[in-house]
Design a protein around this motif. Structure first.
Motif, short mmCIF file in Angstrom:
data_model
loop_
_atom_site.label_atom_id
_atom_site.label_comp_id
_atom_site.label_asym_id
_atom_site.label_seq_id
_atom_site.Cartn_x
_atom_site.Cartn_y
_atom_site.Cartn_z
N ASP A 1 -54.77 92.86 -14.53
CA ASP A 1 -53.97 92.58 -13.34
C ASP A 1 -53.13 91.34 -13.55
OD1 ASP A 1 -53.39 93.06 -10.42
OD2 ASP A 1 -54.22 91.03 -10.31
N ALA B 1 -43.26 97.71 -0.41
CA ALA B 1 -43.11 99.16 -0.27
C ALA B 1 -41.69 99.48 0.16
CB ALA B 1 -44.11 99.68 0.76
N THR C 1 -47.03 93.34 1.39
CA THR C 1 -47.21 94.69 0.86
C THR C 1 -46.19 95.64 1.47
OG1 THR C 1 -49.58 94.26 0.67
CG2 THR C 1 -48.86 96.54 0.50
N HIS D 1 -41.11 99.55 -4.53
CA HIS D 1 -41.95 99.34 -5.69
C HIS D 1 -42.84 100.55 -5.90
CE1 HIS D 1 -41.37 95.17 -6.98
NE2 HIS D 1 -40.96 94.98 -5.76
N GLU D 2 -43.21 100.78 -7.13
CA GLU D 2 -44.07 101.94 -7.37
C GLU D 2 -45.51 101.69 -6.97
OE1 GLU D 2 -44.06 100.36 -11.84
OE2 GLU D 2 -42.44 100.75 -10.40
N ASP D 3 -45.95 100.43 -7.10
CA ASP D 3 -47.32 100.10 -6.72
C ASP D 3 -47.28 98.98 -5.67
OD1 ASP D 3 -49.96 99.36 -6.45
OD2 ASP D 3 -50.35 99.15 -8.59
N GLU E 1 -49.07 97.98 -3.24
CA GLU E 1 -50.28 97.19 -3.02
C GLU E 1 -50.30 95.98 -3.96
OE1 GLU E 1 -53.73 96.35 -1.01
OE2 GLU E 1 -52.33 97.99 -0.61
N ARG E 2 -50.19 96.30 -5.24
CA ARG E 2 -50.24 95.26 -6.25
C ARG E 2 -49.00 94.37 -6.21
NH1 ARG E 2 -53.07 95.36 -11.41
NH2 ARG E 2 -53.47 97.56 -11.13
N ALA E 3 -47.85 95.01 -6.07
CA ALA E 3 -46.60 94.24 -6.04
C ALA E 3 -46.62 93.27 -4.86
CB ALA E 3 -45.41 95.17 -5.95
#
Lengths: 178, 178
Positions: free
Chosen positions: B167, A122, A118, A126-128, A130-132
DNA sequence: CAGCCTCCTCTACAGATGTAGAAGAATCTA
DNA sequence: TAGATTCTTCTACATCTGTAGAGGAGGCTG
């Protein structure tokens, strides 16, 4: 020291014969120890399993944080090294599967590359994150599994070769693209 | 028919207790059959294991070929359904690990989604469909593993929900980009 | 040196497991 | 219906497994 000999032998046993092969006496035989040794160090089977999983976690506690100048390359090399250390990685899969019905193993196993991934995501903007990060981790996990026990185990390049590292790097680079 | 009851019970057993829980008598008890039944249908343990793996392969022989109008979505839904069918997927992992030291299982398990993935990658205009297909398969394998037994099993969205499918779709879309 | 403590080896035993065969129940064939 | 065939249940047994405790070897402390 006998303790480590036992847990290391257990790891090899699990890799080669599966969880079913992990018995006190099998470890004794495999390690060339007198019968009863493993049973003396790990009185119950539960203790033996936890011991072997803890040893595994200890051996793998290398940080995944990659070289910032060659992110994809360093990750690819780490992955390839895990393919080369076949036994250890196979034993880890067995342990993860086991943790599915023995939750107490989860905490022992948790070396949480996820947070690192994560953070990495970051870092790379990446914009997200957490998900990325989760997707990225999933992708690495998949690459490893695919090449070691999945369809890629018969068709992929030989681990430890430059070709293998290059193949992995290509995959990692793609996964890193935002 | 008793045969299928036995193999289906074996699948559940393996999912819940691991390969170690798969014994003739355990299957009998779990299926509510009189003691000795499983042993009569599968005389050796090897036969029992092969029987359960074959049944698994039979159950999973659904094609992965997605709806061309919604490739990512249909793949995401398939993946999510595998997460929902937790037992079956866990049993498959156990079987794959087992195949690592019992090669004869490989041929039973081979449902080769790889060729399909390669074809799919070619269809979508990748320059190196062979490799892209492999990477794509690895990614799917990883998503599944990550969410079912890896770190994502505790943190990810609940399988079967729209959130889960969304997701997964996001991840699949990304993996599909050339 | 005597006593103590830790590490190691050996042995025992109850229960589980793999495997096989005998015998009974059910079904089919003629 | 009678006989043959298949399916099902029961039982036996050698081996393996988990677990525990007794006792010995060796070293350390005072």
């Amino acid at each position: 020291m006998r303790r480590e000999l036992i847990t290391d032998t257990a790891i090899r046993l699990v890799a080669e014969e599966g969880m079913r092969g992990l018995t006190h006496r099998a470890v004794d035989r495999r390690a060339g120890l007198p019968e009863g040794s493993t049973s003396a160090y790990f009185r119950t089977r539960k203790a033996l399993v936890e011991g072997f999983v803890a040893r595994l976690a200890e051996l793998e506690r290398l940080d995944l944080m990659p070289d910032p100048d060659d992110v994809a390359g360093s990750i690819a090399r780490t992955l390839d090294s895990w393919l080369v250390e076949r036994d250890r990685t196979l034993a880890r899969y067995a342990a993860m599967l086991e943790a599915t019905h023995h939750p107490e193993l989860t905490s022992i196993l948790a070396h949480s590359p996820r947070e690192q991934a994560t953070a990495l995501a970051a870092m790379l903007g990446h914009e997200d994150p957490e998900r990325a990060g989760a997707h990225f981790t999933a992708f690495l996990e998949g690459l490893l599994f695919y090449r070691l026990v999945g369809a890629g185990s018969t068709s992929g390049p030989t681990p430890g070769t430059q070709e293998s590292v290059d193949d992995l790097r290509l995959a990692v680079e793609k996964a890193l693209r935002p």
